[in-house]
Design an enzyme around this catalytic site. Structure first.
Site: not given
Length: 305
Positions: A91, A93
């Protein structure tokens, strides 16, 4: 019989022998079997091995994992795939970078608090990710983005230990590194370039003819299902056994990809995600994932003396 390895990783500067002894004693009492071997990986990490007939050890140790103070307890089966990681998907963020990009954009529209509240609901799996993204992007409608992309990129902070961890895996295993983000492709591509990744996928913000956000996105939304499907497709495209793949993320929309991958790691994640993920890691450096993969300090120092 299945051989399991249980790894202890201290959040602080040292994993004390007394802490190792206490955790191992608690686990022995729960399993009613002694470890077959153990080894210290370094000052902050330790491996203990058990042989058991159970197919899923983690639920038996859930309360011990949850109650360990200042120490992450990672349970996995031992075998060749522990170090043989050929694909790692991240991922972006709050994983590869410390920030949430959509909140950074929202600060220019003075709606940061509203966007953050919706983000938290999504990361805790309390609201459908697609719906959360729709609501958040709508709040950004009318914002002039042309001049903001470079400004925001300059503020992005890569998570401590990420460059070293990724470099180690590329050099030792030839690992393919990818970012799958529920954020936006302009920033995912930037991070891909900064870290020399192999692939990036994220959402595309729609702009009008004047370069202002329309409050919508273009194309398929990169949600949890999309991340899981893309991870499996990447395994196929790169001719990689799914068992040699890993998903690392912090939010509820990463859980499906963690389940689809050979192994999943919740990185400083929301509490609900930590409970559902295959394992959790709450330390200050992403380089500590190397302990989960079974590398010792001595092996790590070969590349990073």
């Amino acid at each position: 019989m299945v051989e399991y390895v249980i790894t202890y990783i201290a959040h602080g500067d040292e994993l004390k022998d007394s802490e190792v002894k206490g955790l191992t004693s608690d686990i022995e009492s729960r399993l009613k079997v002694a470890p077959v071997k153990s080894r210290r990986l370094g000052l902050r990490a330790y491996d203990v091995y058990f042989e058991l007939s159970t197919d899923d050890l983690k639920p038996l140790l859930a309360d011990i994992i949850d109650s360990a103070q200042g120490i992450d307890v990672i349970v996995q089966t031992d075998g060749t795939n522990r170090q043989d990681k050929k694909l790692i998907v991240f991922d972006m963020d709050s994983t590869l970078i410390y920030q949430e990009v959509i909140e950074m954009i929202a600060s220019y529209a003075d709606v940061e608090d509203k966007v953050r509240d919706i983000t938290n609901l999504a990361m805790n799996n309390e609201i459908d990710f697609k719906e959360s993204l729709r609501q958040r992007v709508k709040l950004l409608e009318g914002l002039q983005m042309d001049s903001l992309y470079d400004e925001i990129k300059s503020k992005l902070l890569i998570t401590n230990g990420v460059p070293e961890f990724c470099s180690f895996m590329k050099k030792t295993q030839g690992t393919k590194l990818c970012v799958l983000s529920g954020g936006f492709i302009q920033f995912a591509e930037f991070i891909k370039g900064e870290l020399e990744f192999d692939y990036a996928r994220a959402n595309l913000l729609a702009l009008d003819d004047n370069g202002r956000l329309t409050g919508e996105t273009i194309g398929d939304i990169v949600d949890g299902q999309c991340k899981a499907e893309t991870l499996l497709q990447l395994c196929q495209d790169y001719d990689i056994d799914v068992a040699s793949s890993v998903m690392i993320g912090d939010g509820g929309n990463d859980l499906l990809a963690m389940a689809a991958a050979g192994f999943g790691i919740a990185w400083n994640a929301k509490p609900t995600v930590q409970k559902k993920a295959p394992c959790k890691l709450n330390t200050k450096s992403m380089k500590d994932v190397l302990y989960i993969f079974g590398y010792s300090d001595e092996e790590i120092k070969i590349l990073f003396p």
